[in-house]
Design a protein around this motif. Structure first.
Motif, short mmCIF file in Angstrom:
data_model
loop_
_atom_site.label_atom_id
_atom_site.label_comp_id
_atom_site.label_asym_id
_atom_site.label_seq_id
_atom_site.Cartn_x
_atom_site.Cartn_y
_atom_site.Cartn_z
N ARG A 11 0.83 -1.21 0.00
CA ARG A 11 0.00 0.00 0.00
C ARG A 11 0.87 1.26 0.00
O ARG A 11 0.59 2.22 -0.71
CB ARG A 11 -0.91 -0.02 1.23
CG ARG A 11 -1.97 1.02 1.24
CD ARG A 11 -2.93 0.72 2.40
NE ARG A 11 -3.83 1.80 2.63
CZ ARG A 11 -5.07 1.87 2.16
NH1 ARG A 11 -5.55 0.88 1.45
NH2 ARG A 11 -5.83 2.91 2.42
N LYS A 12 1.96 1.23 0.77
CA LYS A 12 2.87 2.37 0.81
C LYS A 12 3.54 2.57 -0.54
O LYS A 12 3.70 3.70 -1.01
CB LYS A 12 3.92 2.16 1.90
CG LYS A 12 4.81 3.35 2.11
CD LYS A 12 5.76 3.15 3.26
CE LYS A 12 6.62 4.38 3.47
NZ LYS A 12 7.54 4.23 4.59
N GLU A 14 2.29 1.74 -3.47
CA GLU A 14 1.27 2.28 -4.37
C GLU A 14 1.05 3.77 -4.13
O GLU A 14 0.91 4.54 -5.07
CB GLU A 14 -0.05 1.52 -4.19
CG GLU A 14 -0.02 0.11 -4.70
CD GLU A 14 -1.28 -0.67 -4.34
OE1 GLU A 14 -2.17 -0.11 -3.66
OE2 GLU A 14 -1.38 -1.82 -4.77
N LEU A 15 1.04 4.16 -2.87
CA LEU A 15 0.86 5.57 -2.53
C LEU A 15 2.05 6.40 -3.02
O LEU A 15 1.87 7.49 -3.56
CB LEU A 15 0.67 5.73 -1.03
CG LEU A 15 0.35 7.13 -0.53
CD1 LEU A 15 -0.92 7.66 -1.17
CD2 LEU A 15 0.21 7.13 0.98
N ASN A 16 3.26 5.87 -2.87
CA ASN A 16 4.45 6.57 -3.37
C ASN A 16 4.41 6.73 -4.88
O ASN A 16 4.76 7.77 -5.42
CB ASN A 16 5.73 5.84 -2.95
CG ASN A 16 6.03 6.02 -1.49
OD1 ASN A 16 5.59 6.97 -0.85
ND2 ASN A 16 6.79 5.10 -0.94
N ASN A 19 1.86 9.42 -5.68
CA ASN A 19 2.42 10.75 -5.38
C ASN A 19 3.42 11.17 -6.46
O ASN A 19 3.46 12.33 -6.85
CB ASN A 19 3.10 10.75 -4.01
CG ASN A 19 2.13 11.03 -2.89
OD1 ASN A 19 1.17 11.74 -3.06
ND2 ASN A 19 2.41 10.45 -1.74
N ILE A 66 -5.37 9.17 -4.89
CA ILE A 66 -4.63 9.31 -3.64
C ILE A 66 -5.59 9.46 -2.47
O ILE A 66 -5.39 8.86 -1.42
CB ILE A 66 -3.66 10.51 -3.72
CG1 ILE A 66 -2.52 10.18 -4.68
CG2 ILE A 66 -3.11 10.86 -2.34
CD1 ILE A 66 -1.58 11.31 -4.93
N TYR A 69 -6.96 6.33 -0.77
CA TYR A 69 -6.13 5.61 0.19
C TYR A 69 -6.47 5.97 1.63
O TYR A 69 -6.23 5.21 2.55
CB TYR A 69 -4.65 5.90 -0.04
CG TYR A 69 -4.07 5.18 -1.24
CD1 TYR A 69 -3.77 3.83 -1.17
CD2 TYR A 69 -3.84 5.86 -2.42
CE1 TYR A 69 -3.24 3.17 -2.26
CE2 TYR A 69 -3.32 5.20 -3.52
CZ TYR A 69 -3.03 3.87 -3.43
OH TYR A 69 -2.51 3.22 -4.52
#
Length: 71
Positions: A11-12, A14-16, A19, A66, A69
Motif C-alpha cells: 500500500r505504501k 502504491e501511494l508513493n 504521489n 490518492i 487511500y
C-alpha cells in the motif's frame, strides 16, 4: 502478521507511485503554463489551452486516487 506487513508495504509503494505520478503531472502542467504565457502564436495558444485542460483532468483523477487511500 507477515501478511499485514506485506499489505502495508504494498500500500505504501502504491501511494508513493501515485504521489510521484501527481508530481509529474504538476510539472507538465507548469511547463505547459510557461509555454502558454510566452507564446504569441494563436494556434500554439489554443493547443496549450487544450493541454492544460487535459492535464487538469488527469491531475484531478490522480488526486482522487490518492484520496481513496485515506478513506
Amino acid at each position: 502478521m507477515f501478511k499485514k506487513r506485506r499489505e502495508a508495504k504494498k500500500r505504501k509503494a502504491e501511494l508513493n507511485r501515485a504521489n510521484s505520478e501527481l508530481g509529474e503531472i504538476r510539472q507538465e502542467l507548469n511547463n505547459t503554463w510557461q509555454v502558454f504565457n510566452s507564446t504569441t502564436d494563436p494556434a500554439l495558444t489554443e493547443a496549450c489551452i487544450y493541454e492544460i485542460n487535459a492535464l487538469r483532468a488527469k491531475y484531478d483523477h490522480a488526486l482522487k486516487g490518492i484520496r481513496s487511500y485515506f478513506l
